[in-house]
Design a protein around this motif. Structure first.
Motif, mmCIF file in Angstrom:
data_model
loop_
_atom_site.group_PDB
_atom_site.id
_atom_site.type_symbol
_atom_site.label_atom_id
_atom_site.label_comp_id
_atom_site.label_asym_id
_atom_site.label_seq_id
_atom_site.Cartn_x
_atom_site.Cartn_y
_atom_site.Cartn_z
ATOM 1 N N ASN A 40 -11.869 -15.983 -26.797
ATOM 2 C CA ASN A 40 -11.577 -16.322 -25.401
ATOM 3 C C ASN A 40 -11.491 -17.830 -25.192
ATOM 4 N N ASP A 41 -10.929 -18.510 -26.161
ATOM 5 C CA ASP A 41 -10.745 -19.961 -26.100
ATOM 6 C C ASP A 41 -9.337 -20.239 -25.558
ATOM 7 N N ARG A 42 -9.213 -20.364 -24.251
ATOM 8 C CA ARG A 42 -7.891 -20.541 -23.614
ATOM 9 C C ARG A 42 -7.210 -21.840 -24.033
ATOM 10 N N ASP A 43 -7.980 -22.914 -24.149
ATOM 11 C CA ASP A 43 -7.380 -24.188 -24.561
ATOM 12 C C ASP A 43 -6.853 -24.100 -25.996
ATOM 13 N N GLY A 44 -7.649 -23.526 -26.886
ATOM 14 C CA GLY A 44 -7.223 -23.360 -28.266
ATOM 15 C C GLY A 44 -6.031 -22.431 -28.374
ATOM 16 N N GLU A 45 -6.034 -21.404 -27.530
ATOM 17 C CA GLU A 45 -4.914 -20.459 -27.522
ATOM 18 C C GLU A 45 -3.617 -21.159 -27.138
ATOM 19 N N GLN A 46 -3.667 -21.967 -26.086
ATOM 20 C CA GLN A 46 -2.465 -22.673 -25.642
ATOM 21 C C GLN A 46 -2.004 -23.701 -26.687
ATOM 22 N N GLU A 47 -2.963 -24.378 -27.290
ATOM 23 C CA GLU A 47 -2.634 -25.374 -28.316
ATOM 24 C C GLU A 47 -1.943 -24.715 -29.508
ATOM 25 N N HIS A 48 -2.496 -23.624 -29.982
ATOM 26 C CA HIS A 48 -1.927 -22.970 -31.161
ATOM 27 C C HIS A 48 -0.655 -22.195 -30.823
ATOM 28 N N LEU A 49 -0.535 -21.740 -29.594
ATOM 29 C CA LEU A 49 0.714 -21.106 -29.178
ATOM 30 C C LEU A 49 1.852 -22.116 -29.210
ATOM 31 N N ALA A 50 1.599 -23.301 -28.665
ATOM 32 C CA ALA A 50 2.620 -24.357 -28.694
ATOM 33 C C ALA A 50 2.933 -24.765 -30.134
ATOM 34 N N GLY A 51 1.912 -24.882 -30.973
ATOM 35 C CA GLY A 51 2.119 -25.249 -32.368
ATOM 36 C C GLY A 51 2.903 -24.202 -33.130
ATOM 37 N N ALA A 52 2.614 -22.926 -32.872
ATOM 38 C CA ALA A 52 3.333 -21.840 -33.555
ATOM 39 C C ALA A 52 4.800 -21.826 -33.140
ATOM 40 N N ARG A 53 5.044 -21.997 -31.859
ATOM 41 C CA ARG A 53 6.437 -21.992 -31.392
ATOM 42 C C ARG A 53 7.201 -23.205 -31.931
ATOM 43 N N ASP A 54 6.541 -24.353 -32.003
ATOM 44 C CA ASP A 54 7.176 -25.541 -32.599
ATOM 45 C C ASP A 54 7.492 -25.304 -34.071
ATOM 46 N N ALA A 55 6.581 -24.676 -34.797
ATOM 47 C CA ALA A 55 6.799 -24.399 -36.221
ATOM 48 C C ALA A 55 7.980 -23.452 -36.405
ATOM 49 N N LEU A 56 8.116 -22.466 -35.533
ATOM 50 C CA LEU A 56 9.250 -21.546 -35.622
ATOM 51 C C LEU A 56 10.564 -22.270 -35.355
ATOM 52 N N ILE A 57 10.551 -23.162 -34.385
ATOM 53 C CA ILE A 57 11.759 -23.950 -34.091
ATOM 54 C C ILE A 57 12.126 -24.821 -35.287
ATOM 55 N N GLU A 58 11.127 -25.418 -35.926
ATOM 56 C CA GLU A 58 11.391 -26.237 -37.116
ATOM 57 C C GLU A 58 11.998 -25.400 -38.241
ATOM 58 N N MET A 59 11.521 -24.174 -38.411
ATOM 59 C CA MET A 59 12.078 -23.313 -39.458
ATOM 60 C C MET A 59 13.529 -22.977 -39.161
ATOM 61 N N ILE A 60 13.836 -22.697 -37.904
ATOM 62 C CA ILE A 60 15.222 -22.407 -37.528
ATOM 63 C C ILE A 60 16.087 -23.636 -37.767
ATOM 64 N N ASN A 61 15.610 -24.804 -37.382
ATOM 65 C CA ASN A 61 16.376 -26.035 -37.573
ATOM 66 C C ASN A 61 16.559 -26.361 -39.047
ATOM 67 N N TYR A 62 15.547 -26.097 -39.842
ATOM 68 C CA TYR A 62 15.619 -26.401 -41.271
ATOM 69 C C TYR A 62 16.633 -25.512 -41.976
ATOM 70 N N GLU A 63 16.715 -24.267 -41.583
ATOM 71 C CA GLU A 63 17.587 -23.315 -42.260
ATOM 72 C C GLU A 63 18.914 -23.218 -41.507
ATOM 73 N N SER A 64 19.736 -24.227 -41.663
ATOM 74 C CA SER A 64 21.037 -24.229 -41.017
ATOM 75 C C SER A 64 22.124 -24.142 -42.083
ATOM 76 N N VAL A 65 23.256 -23.653 -41.686
ATOM 77 C CA VAL A 65 24.381 -23.524 -42.610
ATOM 78 C C VAL A 65 25.166 -24.828 -42.607
ATOM 79 N N SER A 66 25.336 -25.397 -43.794
ATOM 80 C CA SER A 66 26.102 -26.630 -43.947
ATOM 81 C C SER A 66 26.667 -26.660 -45.355
ATOM 82 N N LEU A 67 27.523 -27.616 -45.606
ATOM 83 C CA LEU A 67 28.042 -27.754 -46.968
ATOM 84 C C LEU A 67 26.918 -28.070 -47.943
ATOM 85 N N GLY A 68 25.926 -28.817 -47.490
ATOM 86 C CA GLY A 68 24.781 -29.128 -48.344
ATOM 87 C C GLY A 68 23.994 -27.892 -48.715
#
Length: 118
Positions: free
Chosen positions: A81-109
């Motif tokens: 029941n740690d609401r602050d920790g929950e919000q912090e890790h929720l934001a971190g998890a969503r940022d990590a997912l966005i980074e994975m999507i950005n990292y895995e892009s289709v390009s000539l490289g």
């Protein structure tokens, strides 16, 4: 002429694999994000456990470790029941997912395995 046709076929197969891989990773990250947005942290962690081995093969360890950490800590924060920790890790998890999507892009490289710096 046969060599040229073989080379074109190989390039098309590799390009198709890169596109399918990027689509799979984007889809999986989208599903994880939807589960997180709905507050289904346990389901998100279970889906992550299924997808992690595949993603770890294609995505850098930093992004994988960040998502893994935040998803696990998110579930722990909710159980305490740690609401602050929950919000912090929720934001971190969503940022990590966005980074994975950005990292895995289709390009000539990504098709020709050309190293690049980020």
């Amino acid at each position: 002429m046969r060599n040229f046709i073989a080379a074109v076929v190989i390039i098309l197969v590799v390009a198709g694999a890169v596109v399918l891989n990027a689509a799979h990773i984007k889809s999986a990250c989208g599903e994880l994000d939807s589960l997180l947005a709905a507050g289904e942290y346990r389901k998100a962690l279970e889906k992550w456990e299924r997808e992690r081995p595949y993603m770890a093969f294609f995505i850098r360890d930093g992004e994988i470790d960040a998502a893994d950490l935040h998803l696990r800590e998110l579930e722990l924060a909710r159980s305490r029941n740690d609401r602050d920790g929950e919000q912090e890790h929720l934001a971190g998890a969503r940022d990590a997912l966005i980074e994975m999507i950005n990292y895995e892009s289709v390009s000539l490289g990504s098709i020709f395995c050309v190293p690049f710096r980020r």
